[in-house]
Write a protein that holds these residues in place. Sequence first.
Motif, PDB file in Angstrom:
ATOM      1  N   THR A   1     -21.588  57.352  25.628  1.00 12.74           N
ATOM      2  CA  THR A   1     -21.847  57.271  27.168  1.00 12.74           C
ATOM      3  C   THR A   1     -23.489  56.505  26.918  1.00 12.74           C
ATOM      4  OG1 THR A   1     -23.077  59.413  27.324  1.00 12.74           O
ATOM      5  CG2 THR A   1     -20.757  59.327  28.081  1.00 12.74           C
ATOM      6  N   GLY A   2     -23.561  55.996  26.145  1.00 11.05           N
ATOM      7  CA  GLY A   2     -24.917  55.149  25.998  1.00 11.05           C
ATOM      8  C   GLY A   2     -25.897  55.557  24.799  1.00 11.05           C
ATOM      9  N   THR A   3     -26.680  54.921  24.255  1.00  7.71           N
ATOM     10  CA  THR A   3     -27.479  55.352  23.289  1.00  7.71           C
ATOM     11  C   THR A   3     -28.217  56.476  23.409  1.00  7.71           C
ATOM     12  OG1 THR A   3     -29.013  53.899  24.182  1.00  7.71           O
ATOM     13  CG2 THR A   3     -27.692  52.891  22.145  1.00  7.71           C
ATOM     14  N   PRO A   4     -28.728  56.986  22.436  1.00  7.59           N
ATOM     15  CA  PRO A   4     -29.901  58.383  22.659  1.00  7.59           C
ATOM     16  C   PRO A   4     -30.965  57.859  23.834  1.00  7.59           C
ATOM     17  CG  PRO A   4     -29.411  58.135  20.532  1.00  7.59           C
ATOM     18  CD  PRO A   4     -28.802  57.108  21.095  1.00  7.59           C
ATOM     19  N   ASP A   5     -31.627  58.763  24.566  1.00 10.17           N
ATOM     20  CA  ASP A   5     -32.701  58.544  25.271  1.00 10.17           C
ATOM     21  C   ASP A   5     -33.751  57.803  24.773  1.00 10.17           C
ATOM     22  OD1 ASP A   5     -31.088  59.808  27.525  1.00 10.17           O
ATOM     23  OD2 ASP A   5     -32.448  61.532  27.371  1.00 10.17           O
ATOM     24  N   GLY A   6     -34.284  56.651  25.234  1.00 12.20           N
ATOM     25  CA  GLY A   6     -35.426  55.755  24.728  1.00 12.20           C
ATOM     26  C   GLY A   6     -34.944  55.080  23.875  1.00 12.20           C
ATOM     27  N   VAL A   7     -33.549  54.726  23.433  1.00 13.23           N
ATOM     28  CA  VAL A   7     -33.243  53.803  22.361  1.00 13.23           C
ATOM     29  C   VAL A   7     -32.155  52.647  23.312  1.00 13.23           C
ATOM     30  CG1 VAL A   7     -31.551  53.291  20.559  1.00 13.23           C
ATOM     31  CG2 VAL A   7     -32.752  55.294  20.679  1.00 13.23           C
ATOM     32  N   PRO A   8     -32.707  51.424  22.989  1.00 14.01           N
ATOM     33  CA  PRO A   8     -32.225  50.306  23.921  1.00 14.01           C
ATOM     34  C   PRO A   8     -30.736  50.210  23.593  1.00 14.01           C
ATOM     35  CG  PRO A   8     -33.533  49.392  22.293  1.00 14.01           C
ATOM     36  CD  PRO A   8     -33.729  50.871  22.185  1.00 14.01           C
TER      37      PRO A   8
ATOM     38  N   TYR B   1     -26.454  62.710  16.531  1.00 15.75           N
ATOM     39  CA  TYR B   1     -25.760  61.836  15.366  1.00 15.75           C
ATOM     40  C   TYR B   1     -26.496  60.404  15.410  1.00 15.75           C
ATOM     41  CZ  TYR B   1     -22.063  65.187  14.478  1.00 15.75           C
ATOM     42  OH  TYR B   1     -21.157  66.214  13.822  1.00 15.75           O
ATOM     43  N   GLY B   2     -27.283  60.059  16.497  1.00 15.40           N
ATOM     44  CA  GLY B   2     -27.930  59.011  16.392  1.00 15.40           C
ATOM     45  C   GLY B   2     -27.052  57.689  16.708  1.00 15.40           C
ATOM     46  N   VAL B   3     -25.966  57.907  17.492  1.00 20.68           N
ATOM     47  CA  VAL B   3     -24.987  56.839  17.616  1.00 20.68           C
ATOM     48  C   VAL B   3     -25.678  55.817  18.572  1.00 20.68           C
ATOM     49  CG1 VAL B   3     -22.646  56.402  18.890  1.00 20.68           C
ATOM     50  CG2 VAL B   3     -23.288  58.610  17.499  1.00 20.68           C
ATOM     51  N   PHE B   4     -25.496  54.573  18.031  1.00 19.27           N
ATOM     52  CA  PHE B   4     -26.141  53.549  18.762  1.00 19.27           C
ATOM     53  C   PHE B   4     -24.970  52.354  19.326  1.00 19.27           C
ATOM     54  CE2 PHE B   4     -26.283  53.178  14.422  1.00 19.27           C
ATOM     55  CZ  PHE B   4     -25.591  51.580  14.088  1.00 19.27           C
ATOM     56  N   GLY B   5     -23.621  52.644  19.003  1.00 23.18           N
ATOM     57  CA  GLY B   5     -22.810  51.532  19.608  1.00 23.18           C
ATOM     58  C   GLY B   5     -21.254  52.533  18.928  1.00 23.18           C
ATOM     59  N   VAL B   6     -20.295  51.811  19.198  1.00 27.33           N
ATOM     60  CA  VAL B   6     -19.205  52.157  19.207  1.00 27.33           C
ATOM     61  C   VAL B   6     -17.828  51.150  18.530  1.00 27.33           C
ATOM     62  CG1 VAL B   6     -18.883  54.123  20.668  1.00 27.33           C
ATOM     63  CG2 VAL B   6     -18.307  51.898  21.375  1.00 27.33           C
ATOM     64  N   PRO B   7     -17.167  51.573  17.944  1.00 24.52           N
ATOM     65  CA  PRO B   7     -16.515  52.870  17.230  1.00 24.52           C
ATOM     66  C   PRO B   7     -17.574  53.173  16.243  1.00 24.52           C
ATOM     67  CG  PRO B   7     -15.138  51.500  16.447  1.00 24.52           C
ATOM     68  CD  PRO B   7     -16.013  50.550  17.411  1.00 24.52           C
ATOM     69  N   PHE B   8     -17.855  54.663  16.185  1.00 24.10           N
ATOM     70  CA  PHE B   8     -18.997  55.208  15.302  1.00 24.10           C
ATOM     71  C   PHE B   8     -18.262  56.389  14.526  1.00 24.10           C
ATOM     72  CE2 PHE B   8     -22.728  57.150  13.790  1.00 24.10           C
ATOM     73  CZ  PHE B   8     -23.812  56.129  13.710  1.00 24.10           C
ATOM     74  N   LEU B   9     -18.136  56.524  13.352  1.00 25.01           N
ATOM     75  CA  LEU B   9     -17.470  57.641  12.800  1.00 25.01           C
ATOM     76  C   LEU B   9     -18.650  58.162  12.002  1.00 25.01           C
ATOM     77  CD1 LEU B   9     -14.471  58.769  12.068  1.00 25.01           C
ATOM     78  CD2 LEU B   9     -14.327  57.443  10.387  1.00 25.01           C
ATOM     79  N   VAL B  10     -18.442  59.743  11.716  1.00 25.11           N
ATOM     80  CA  VAL B  10     -19.253  60.414  10.733  1.00 25.11           C
ATOM     81  C   VAL B  10     -18.273  61.060  10.021  1.00 25.11           C
ATOM     82  CG1 VAL B  10     -21.398  61.877  10.676  1.00 25.11           C
ATOM     83  CG2 VAL B  10     -21.216  60.375  12.445  1.00 25.11           C
ATOM     84  N   ALA B  11     -18.331  61.128   8.624  1.00 20.47           N
ATOM     85  CA  ALA B  11     -17.510  61.861   7.870  1.00 20.47           C
ATOM     86  C   ALA B  11     -18.328  62.170   6.394  1.00 20.47           C
ATOM     87  CB  ALA B  11     -16.047  61.169   7.738  1.00 20.47           C
TER      88      ALA B  11
END
Length: 188
Positions: A35-42, A158-168
Amino acid sequence: MSEPVCFFAFRSPYSRLGLHKLARAGVTPRLFPFTGTPDGVPFFNPTDSKPKLDYYLEDIPRMTARMDLPLGFPDPFEIRGDLPLRAFHWADRQGQGFAFALAASDARWGDGKDLADPDVLAGIAAGLGLDLPDADTLKGDANLDADMEAARAFVTDYGVFGVPFLVAGGAKYWGQDRFDLYLETLTR
């Protein structure tokens, strides 16, 4: 290896491709909407840059064709409201989150449907054997509010900044093309 975690967005055709790669490989991740980057991250929206949008409109058809999927650009192009996310969380609570996300992404990017339309969402749910509550019920559901807040917190965690983003397995993979690197780890 622990269950992979995948962040997706209905607004992204690349999320659709990433979800299809996982589905084709038989991988069902724990799924969270972005739903958007973490607060404060453009966040750099591809539709805000004319050259990036031009590239996007060139690349989406070729990448979609490469996966032998249909393409229909949605109208409206930008997604409106949070109803699709609420419908996803509701379906996820029914054990059908991944299937719903995939079907809704196909409806949006394969058939060009508007996911803000409650009838479209109800049709997607019905295709999965689910009876989606009406829009007012979804909007007033405190459990879905909590799910949306939790998903938002995971974006930050998780520091997600865009999609798709996978952590494994402690590794991060951003972009549907990087999902191939993850899938290669499953065959080693």
